[in-house]
Design a protein around this motif. Structure first.
Motif, PDB file in Angstrom:
ATOM      1  N   VAL A  72      50.533 -30.865  50.087  1.00 17.29           N
ATOM      2  CA  VAL A  72      51.909 -30.828  49.609  1.00 17.29           C
ATOM      3  C   VAL A  72      52.425 -32.234  49.309  1.00 17.29           C
ATOM      4  CG1 VAL A  72      54.280 -30.168  50.204  1.00 17.29           C
ATOM      5  CG2 VAL A  72      52.362 -28.706  50.894  1.00 17.29           C
ATOM      6  N   SER A  73      52.164 -33.163  50.244  1.00 19.54           N
ATOM      7  CA  SER A  73      52.641 -34.534  50.054  1.00 19.54           C
ATOM      8  C   SER A  73      51.777 -35.494  50.861  1.00 19.54           C
ATOM      9  CB  SER A  73      54.111 -34.662  50.471  1.00 19.54           C
ATOM     10  OG  SER A  73      54.279 -34.348  51.834  1.00 19.54           O
ATOM     11  N   GLY A  74      51.877 -36.772  50.521  1.00 19.41           N
ATOM     12  CA  GLY A  74      51.099 -37.790  51.203  1.00 19.41           C
ATOM     13  C   GLY A  74      49.666 -37.805  50.725  1.00 19.41           C
ATOM     14  N   SER A  75      48.855 -38.606  51.387  1.00 11.08           N
ATOM     15  CA  SER A  75      47.466 -38.803  50.998  1.00 11.08           C
ATOM     16  C   SER A  75      46.618 -38.905  52.252  1.00 11.08           C
ATOM     17  CB  SER A  75      47.366 -40.096  50.179  1.00 11.08           C
ATOM     18  OG  SER A  75      46.039 -40.371  49.833  1.00 11.08           O
ATOM     19  N   ILE A  76      45.466 -38.257  52.224  1.00 14.94           N
ATOM     20  CA  ILE A  76      44.558 -38.294  53.367  1.00 14.94           C
ATOM     21  C   ILE A  76      43.141 -38.558  52.858  1.00 14.94           C
ATOM     22  CG2 ILE A  76      44.104 -35.815  53.411  1.00 14.94           C
ATOM     23  CD1 ILE A  76      44.268 -35.954  56.467  1.00 14.94           C
ATOM     24  N   VAL A  77      42.425 -39.395  53.583  1.00 20.99           N
ATOM     25  CA  VAL A  77      41.024 -39.673  53.279  1.00 20.99           C
ATOM     26  C   VAL A  77      40.177 -38.889  54.272  1.00 20.99           C
ATOM     27  CG1 VAL A  77      39.233 -41.447  53.140  1.00 20.99           C
ATOM     28  CG2 VAL A  77      41.575 -41.985  52.434  1.00 20.99           C
ATOM     29  N   VAL A  78      39.150 -38.209  53.776  1.00 22.09           N
ATOM     30  CA  VAL A  78      38.226 -37.449  54.617  1.00 22.09           C
ATOM     31  C   VAL A  78      36.844 -38.061  54.450  1.00 22.09           C
ATOM     32  CG1 VAL A  78      37.194 -35.191  55.073  1.00 22.09           C
ATOM     33  CG2 VAL A  78      39.576 -35.340  54.306  1.00 22.09           C
ATOM     34  N   LYS A  79      36.225 -38.416  55.587  1.00 23.14           N
ATOM     35  CA  LYS A  79      34.878 -38.985  55.562  1.00 23.14           C
ATOM     36  C   LYS A  79      33.953 -38.099  56.378  1.00 23.14           C
ATOM     37  CE  LYS A  79      32.200 -43.176  56.162  1.00 23.14           C
ATOM     38  NZ  LYS A  79      32.246 -44.617  56.457  1.00 23.14           N
ATOM     39  N   MET A  80      32.934 -37.575  55.706  1.00 22.96           N
ATOM     40  CA  MET A  80      31.963 -36.705  56.351  1.00 22.96           C
ATOM     41  C   MET A  80      30.991 -37.543  57.178  1.00 22.96           C
ATOM     42  SD  MET A  80      33.102 -33.834  55.307  1.00 22.96           S
ATOM     43  CE  MET A  80      31.840 -32.872  56.129  1.00 22.96           C
ATOM     44  N   THR A  81      30.336 -36.925  58.163  1.00 24.37           N
ATOM     45  CA  THR A  81      29.381 -37.654  58.991  1.00 24.37           C
ATOM     46  C   THR A  81      28.180 -38.147  58.180  1.00 24.37           C
ATOM     47  OG1 THR A  81      28.414 -35.561  59.705  1.00 24.37           O
ATOM     48  CG2 THR A  81      30.034 -36.567  61.169  1.00 24.37           C
ATOM     49  N   ASP A  82      27.935 -37.569  57.006  1.00 22.96           N
ATOM     50  CA  ASP A  82      26.841 -38.055  56.144  1.00 22.96           C
ATOM     51  C   ASP A  82      27.258 -39.269  55.319  1.00 22.96           C
ATOM     52  OD1 ASP A  82      28.373 -37.124  53.988  1.00 22.96           O
ATOM     53  OD2 ASP A  82      26.959 -35.544  53.432  1.00 22.96           O
ATOM     54  N   GLY A  83      28.517 -39.715  55.463  1.00 21.08           N
ATOM     55  CA  GLY A  83      29.001 -40.898  54.754  1.00 21.08           C
ATOM     56  C   GLY A  83      29.777 -40.598  53.486  1.00 21.08           C
ATOM     57  N   SER A  84      29.688 -39.380  52.955  1.00 19.94           N
ATOM     58  CA  SER A  84      30.457 -39.048  51.752  1.00 19.94           C
ATOM     59  C   SER A  84      31.937 -38.978  52.113  1.00 19.94           C
ATOM     60  CB  SER A  84      29.974 -37.732  51.136  1.00 19.94           C
ATOM     61  OG  SER A  84      30.130 -36.660  52.045  1.00 19.94           O
ATOM     62  N   GLN A  85      32.778 -39.328  51.151  1.00 22.86           N
ATOM     63  CA  GLN A  85      34.214 -39.308  51.431  1.00 22.86           C
ATOM     64  C   GLN A  85      34.999 -39.000  50.172  1.00 22.86           C
ATOM     65  OE1 GLN A  85      35.133 -43.146  53.240  1.00 22.86           O
ATOM     66  NE2 GLN A  85      36.634 -43.604  51.700  1.00 22.86           N
ATOM     67  N   THR A  86      36.219 -38.494  50.391  1.00 20.65           N
ATOM     68  CA  THR A  86      37.122 -38.194  49.291  1.00 20.65           C
ATOM     69  C   THR A  86      38.555 -38.411  49.756  1.00 20.65           C
ATOM     70  OG1 THR A  86      37.603 -36.581  47.542  1.00 20.65           O
ATOM     71  CG2 THR A  86      37.456 -35.718  49.776  1.00 20.65           C
ATOM     72  N   THR A  87      39.434 -38.576  48.780  1.00 22.48           N
ATOM     73  CA  THR A  87      40.860 -38.695  49.065  1.00 22.48           C
ATOM     74  C   THR A  87      41.558 -37.461  48.528  1.00 22.48           C
ATOM     75  OG1 THR A  87      40.727 -41.102  48.930  1.00 22.48           O
ATOM     76  CG2 THR A  87      42.920 -40.119  48.706  1.00 22.48           C
ATOM     77  N   ILE A  88      42.396 -36.864  49.355  1.00 22.82           N
ATOM     78  CA  ILE A  88      43.151 -35.673  48.976  1.00 22.82           C
ATOM     79  C   ILE A  88      44.600 -36.094  48.776  1.00 22.82           C
ATOM     80  CG2 ILE A  88      43.918 -33.395  49.728  1.00 22.82           C
ATOM     81  CD1 ILE A  88      41.309 -33.314  51.451  1.00 22.82           C
ATOM     82  N   VAL A  89      45.147 -35.762  47.603  1.00 23.79           N
ATOM     83  CA  VAL A  89      46.512 -36.144  47.242  1.00 23.79           C
ATOM     84  C   VAL A  89      47.312 -34.891  46.888  1.00 23.79           C
ATOM     85  CG1 VAL A  89      45.790 -38.438  46.454  1.00 23.79           C
ATOM     86  CG2 VAL A  89      45.874 -36.546  44.824  1.00 23.79           C
ATOM     87  N   PRO A  90      48.644 -35.013  46.787  1.00 28.63           N
ATOM     88  CA  PRO A  90      49.485 -33.844  46.495  1.00 28.63           C
ATOM     89  C   PRO A  90      49.017 -33.073  45.261  1.00 28.63           C
ATOM     90  CG  PRO A  90      50.864 -35.705  47.064  1.00 28.63           C
ATOM     91  CD  PRO A  90      49.453 -36.231  46.947  1.00 28.63           C
ATOM     92  N   GLY A  91      49.063 -31.758  45.393  1.00 27.59           N
ATOM     93  CA  GLY A  91      48.671 -30.880  44.298  1.00 27.59           C
ATOM     94  C   GLY A  91      47.227 -30.429  44.363  1.00 27.59           C
ATOM     95  N   MET A  92      46.437 -31.028  45.260  1.00 27.51           N
ATOM     96  CA  MET A  92      45.027 -30.651  45.385  1.00 27.51           C
ATOM     97  C   MET A  92      44.857 -29.531  46.402  1.00 27.51           C
ATOM     98  SD  MET A  92      42.854 -34.154  45.563  1.00 27.51           S
ATOM     99  CE  MET A  92      42.379 -35.024  44.081  1.00 27.51           C
ATOM    100  N   SER A  93      44.022 -28.571  46.069  1.00 27.43           N
ATOM    101  CA  SER A  93      43.515 -27.610  47.042  1.00 27.43           C
ATOM    102  C   SER A  93      42.201 -28.172  47.544  1.00 27.43           C
ATOM    103  CB  SER A  93      43.291 -26.250  46.391  1.00 27.43           C
ATOM    104  OG  SER A  93      44.533 -25.681  46.030  1.00 27.43           O
ATOM    105  N   TYR A  94      41.817 -27.829  48.781  1.00 23.21           N
ATOM    106  CA  TYR A  94      40.629 -28.453  49.343  1.00 23.21           C
ATOM    107  C   TYR A  94      39.893 -27.532  50.304  1.00 23.21           C
ATOM    108  CZ  TYR A  94      44.053 -29.342  53.081  1.00 23.21           C
ATOM    109  OH  TYR A  94      45.023 -29.207  54.037  1.00 23.21           O
ATOM    110  N   THR A  95      38.606 -27.799  50.431  1.00 30.82           N
ATOM    111  CA  THR A  95      37.777 -27.254  51.503  1.00 30.82           C
ATOM    112  C   THR A  95      37.106 -28.448  52.167  1.00 30.82           C
ATOM    113  OG1 THR A  95      35.847 -26.930  50.079  1.00 30.82           O
ATOM    114  CG2 THR A  95      37.342 -25.056  50.328  1.00 30.82           C
ATOM    115  N   ILE A  96      37.070 -28.439  53.488  1.00 30.72           N
ATOM    116  CA  ILE A  96      36.438 -29.504  54.256  1.00 30.72           C
ATOM    117  C   ILE A  96      35.559 -28.832  55.308  1.00 30.72           C
ATOM    118  CG2 ILE A  96      36.784 -31.536  55.700  1.00 30.72           C
ATOM    119  CD1 ILE A  96      39.723 -31.610  54.592  1.00 30.72           C
TER     120      ILE A  96
END
Length: 124
Positions: A72-96
């Motif tokens: 909905v708002s703000g920004s979050i960075v997700v880092k997987m244990t395998d080292g891959s990472q992504t940033t999730i920003v408003p308007g994005m749907s996600y699966t983690i």
């Protein structure tokens, strides 16, 4: 052919009056339960990091919850244990998938609506 879940009852509830609130450090999880479904509004304050704020409650090395949600708002960075990472920003749907750390990026709280992990996330 798979059968989709169904809804049997018209219901509404406000996250402003949730059924349950969990509040580890810099974390607020507002849980609303509807018949057959649990929805969470996750609010993470600036400076929030899973490994610092929720890990003491979860007692696992990385987040083992699987998440499905909408930012909905703000920004979050997700880092997987395998080292891959992504940033999730408003308007994005996600699966983690399980096995990650995450942190708020910037000075605005991250707000996400979660439809999978809300029943147990950050629960002692």
């Amino acid at each position: 052919m798979a059968t989709a879940p169904t809804v049997h009852k018209l219901q509404t509830k406000s996250h402003d009056k949730p059924d349950e609130v969990r509040a580890p450090d810099k974390t607020r999880v507002e849980v609303v339960r509807l018949e057959g479904f649990t929805i969470g509004r996750f609010i993470f304050q600036p400076g929030w990091r899973w490994s610092q704020c929720v890990k003491p409650v979860a007692k696992t090395d990385s987040c083992q919850a699987a998440h499905v949600g909408y930012a909905v708002s703000g920004s979050i960075v997700v880092k997987m244990t395998d080292g891959s990472q992504t940033t999730i920003v408003p308007g994005m749907s996600y699966t983690i998938p399980p096995g990650h750390d995450a942190w708020v990026e910037g000075n605005e709280p991250f707000v996400g609506i979660e439809v999978m992990s809300a029943e147990f996330y950050a629960k002692a």
